[in-house]
Design an enzyme around this catalytic site. Structure first.
Site, PDB file in Angstrom:
ATOM      1  N   HIS A 121       0.675  -1.320  -0.169  1.00 34.70           N
ATOM      2  CA  HIS A 121      -0.141   0.160   0.222  1.00 34.70           C
ATOM      3  C   HIS A 121       0.853   1.155  -0.059  1.00 34.70           C
ATOM      4  O   HIS A 121       0.542   2.357   0.758  1.00 34.70           O
ATOM      5  CB  HIS A 121      -1.037   0.124   1.300  1.00 34.70           C
ATOM      6  CG  HIS A 121      -2.012  -0.944   1.025  1.00 34.70           C
ATOM      7  ND1 HIS A 121      -2.454  -1.474  -0.039  1.00 34.70           N
ATOM      8  CD2 HIS A 121      -3.058  -1.155   1.964  1.00 34.70           C
ATOM      9  CE1 HIS A 121      -3.485  -2.064   0.018  1.00 34.70           C
ATOM     10  NE2 HIS A 121      -4.138  -2.137   1.366  1.00 34.70           N
ATOM     11  N   HIS A 192     -10.062   2.961  -0.307  1.00 32.41           N
ATOM     12  CA  HIS A 192      -9.981   1.976   0.842  1.00 32.41           C
ATOM     13  C   HIS A 192     -11.215   2.337   1.691  1.00 32.41           C
ATOM     14  O   HIS A 192     -11.028   1.981   2.770  1.00 32.41           O
ATOM     15  CB  HIS A 192      -8.813   1.784   1.444  1.00 32.41           C
ATOM     16  CG  HIS A 192      -8.347   0.643   1.828  1.00 32.41           C
ATOM     17  ND1 HIS A 192      -8.723   0.223   3.043  1.00 32.41           N
ATOM     18  CD2 HIS A 192      -7.705  -0.500   1.332  1.00 32.41           C
ATOM     19  CE1 HIS A 192      -8.484  -0.994   3.406  1.00 32.41           C
ATOM     20  NE2 HIS A 192      -7.570  -1.551   2.083  1.00 32.41           N
ATOM     21  N   GLU A 312     -11.649  -2.809  -3.574  1.00 31.59           N
ATOM     22  CA  GLU A 312     -10.423  -2.163  -3.988  1.00 31.59           C
ATOM     23  C   GLU A 312     -10.231  -2.309  -5.451  1.00 31.59           C
ATOM     24  O   GLU A 312      -9.568  -3.144  -5.771  1.00 31.59           O
ATOM     25  CB  GLU A 312      -9.051  -2.403  -3.086  1.00 31.59           C
ATOM     26  CG  GLU A 312      -9.589  -2.349  -1.534  1.00 31.59           C
ATOM     27  CD  GLU A 312      -8.162  -3.139  -0.716  1.00 31.59           C
ATOM     28  OE1 GLU A 312      -6.832  -2.879  -1.200  1.00 31.59           O
ATOM     29  OE2 GLU A 312      -8.745  -3.688   0.118  1.00 31.59           O
TER      30      GLU A 312
END
Length: 347
Positions: A121, A192, A312
């Protein structure tokens, strides 16, 4: 509450004070609404969606995303054993990159290792906990911008990223990403938010999930793609026919590209359906994020591992290390475009 007028190109934006970052930057919250009463609050910390309220009755709205009431809790959540990334923009590369390395233009790039020996991420200080500038705002939309410096988390290139959130009068939340770079790099942005159509303080186990996919990425025990695809027929993760949300899932679904519908979620309790549309090749479905009973959610909610589900929409994790995965390289003369729409219907 303090109201701040942020200026940009002779335009002024109103925001309510939300908190001060450890480096002294002040974070504000911005409220959006469409003509039907769909409401959303965005903070410029991580360009995060803090709340999203859906009208279900004439005098009642349900907040369908998880979040916090103050900036301190957002900041502290990134210090947890596994950060939840509530409502944030994920970048520069969403998902995992094996051994935190890849080859670009013949050069080996070593990214920061923030998830065991892998990169996750965007690294330790990704887009999700950065200060984003507000560059435009209307009553129903907001555009925020973040410029990551060359070699930030060891990514090559200065990358300028915009995200625009728009509440349409069809009760859609449109999420549009645009990015450019000063030199060739890799990019994979996503949103997210954890959704719960029963309300952010409930659990998602009574809601039905649909995913427009026949295949998922095969992964190792560290959830790193092996490069192989797994057929879903007869698999527990086959959601081509709607069924109850799983209690644990952390899986990349390869989307059927003949239609843009990626996934859907349905609440029998509130009779709300959320449909997810995207131009991306995959949707990573995640259930399992929580605050480990260390941080209270907004409105004093006790979030658990089944409090919300993430959609996502993105490229494949670890795509730079697999030639047969969709291209993840953004060249310096190109523009990255990603659009995802969350459509809400009351049935």
């Amino acid at each position: 509450m303090e109201i701040k007028h942020l200026s940009h190109s002779d335009t002024f934006f109103e925001g309510k004070y939300f908190g001060t970052m450890p480096n002294g930057s002040i974070i504000y919250e911005f409220d959006l609404q469409n003509k039907n009463g769909l409401q959303m609050t965005v903070i410029n910390y991580g360009a995060s969606i803090q709340s999203l309220k859906i009208p279900v009755l004439k005098d009642r709205k349900v907040d369908v995303v998880l979040g916090f009431d103050n900036l301190e809790d957002y900041v502290n959540s990134y210090r947890l054993q596994s950060a939840p990334y509530f409502g944030a923009v994920i970048g520069q590369y969403a998902g995992r990159i094996n051994n935190a390395e890849f080859v670009l233009n013949g050069n080996k790039i070593n990214l920061s290792m923030n998830h065991n020996s892998n990169h996750l991420h965007g690294g330790f200080e990704g887009f999700s906990n950065a200060f984003w500038d507000v560059i435009d705002i209307q009553s129903n939309s907001i555009t925020l911008q973040y410029t990551s410096k060359n070699n930030e988390e060891n990514y090559p290139g200065e990358v300028k990223s915009n995200i625009t959130y728009t509440l349409t009068d069809n009760n859609e939340l449109e999420v549009s990403f645009l990015a450019t770079t000063s030199e060739d790099t890799i990019i994979n942005l996503t949103q997210h938010s954890y959704f719960n159509l029963d309300g952010h303080s409930e659990v998602i186990k009574n809601q039905e999930l649909y995913v427009n996919s026949n295949k998922i990425l095969e992964t190792t025990t560290d959830n790193i793609p092996t490069g192989k695809f797994m057929a879903l027929q007869g698999n527990d993760y086959d959601f081509s026919i709607p069924k109850a949300c799983p209690s644990i899932i952390d899986t990349t679904f390869i989307l059927n590209q003949e239609k843009e519908l990626a996934a859907a979620l349905y609440s029998k309790k509130n009779k709300i359906k959320m449909s997810v549309f995207t131009n991306q090749p995959a949707v990573h479905i995640y259930v399992g994020g929580n605050c480990f009973n260390q941080i209270k959610g907004k409105e004093n909610a006790n979030y658990s591992s089944v409090s919300g589900i993430c959609f996502e929409t993105q490229n494949f994790p670890d795509a730079p290390n697999h030639n047969h995965f969709p291209n993840a390289i953004l060249k310096k003369d190109e523009t990255y475009l990603h659009k995802t729409t969350f459509k809400f219907e009351t049935l």
